[in-house]
Design an enzyme around this catalytic site. Sequence first.
Site, short mmCIF file in Angstrom:
data_model
loop_
_atom_site.label_atom_id
_atom_site.label_comp_id
_atom_site.label_asym_id
_atom_site.label_seq_id
_atom_site.Cartn_x
_atom_site.Cartn_y
_atom_site.Cartn_z
CB ALA A 1 26.63 13.21 28.97
CG ASP A 2 31.39 10.77 30.44
OD1 ASP A 2 30.53 11.28 30.80
OD2 ASP A 2 32.04 9.90 29.76
CB ILE A 3 33.53 16.87 29.10
CG1 ILE A 3 34.50 14.86 28.62
CG2 ILE A 3 34.77 17.83 29.27
CD1 ILE A 3 35.83 15.41 27.85
#
Length: 393
Positions: A167-169
């Site tokens: 999700a972050d990347i």
Amino acid sequence: MPLPLEGVKVLDLSRYLPGPFCTQILADFGAEIIKVEDPKGGDLGRLLPPLVNGESTRFYTVNRNKKSITLDLKKEEGKTLFKRLVTTCDVVVDQFRPGVMTKLGLDYEKLKAINPGIIYCAITGYGMSGPLRDAAGHDLNYLSLAGVTELTGNYRGMPAMSGVQIADIAGGTLYAVIAILLALMHRAKTGQGQLCDIAMLDGSISLLSYTLGEWSGEGKLPERGNDLLTGGYACYHIYETKDKKYISLGAIEGKFWAEFCEKINRKEYIKIQLNPNQQLEMIKDIRVVMLEKTRDEWVDFFANSDICLTPVLALDEMCSHSQVAARDMIIKLTSDNKDVKDIVLTGTPIKLSGSPGEVKLTFPKLGEHNEEIFLAAGCTREELEEFKKKQVI
């Protein structure tokens, strides 16, 4: 050779992973990245263990080729300085929760008033609108709410956590880069900047495109670990080998599956490749076959077969793989001190023939570029000394 983003100036307020990785990608292609950090410790990512020479090894992986200034945005002088910088910059990247910059009087609407061409990219967990707008979250939370975690794991087992920050990347970093580039294109045509509202939940949901199509077409919810692309079929599976390592088989196409079956003397499986009632039996039998050789022996055995079979590599093995080396995807930051370990960094995955990115292994110390940036913005040396005394910078 000029890089595509030369001349683009970015004020980077982000920390940890999503935003810093986004601006590092922009930096690799020529953008001038100015990290705006708190005078009291800077980007919290600098302190994440493990540490080498007092700096987080993770900080090195997403902060190359940037400049660093310190600025207390809670102080009026700090806000004034920031606004002065905004007038000469193209992009602001913000990773705070929605409302933080509004309370500081530095939100998009305020900055737009002093620089109509400013592009403001806000990377948040749930976006600038909706009932979860102000909620805290991390990668696991966004993936869980997106439905990704429920689909991840072994058949009839618990949902599993991803080994990387998807999700972050994929949901944050990459969509932020895309948004900024699109906004720069729009501004080139209209002269106007805009707000880029990037939610890591939104980005995670977008990764389910094929999965949602499968659900819509079949009329039933996907079953964790028991569908074609999640481990329920023999032709698309991970198998343990004699040495307790693993190989992955992605022989979805009939020709690949046929060659695999022929090589392991299981021709009878060719015609029943996609028969759902035969999968458990085939998987169980092939598991026994795969235990006859080590992982690398199977890789050699299938070396001349084009069937989508690869070893499951550990990080150290991946770093030394010939394909990875050929693509310059692993870079080692070495130290003159023999007692200090090398820091392993990723190269740039975006390969351009005419204006390739440049990986410059320079990393800013906290506030290293205060004098350069603030003098260029019109401050005097006397003012800078006064700001230091007041801990504005």
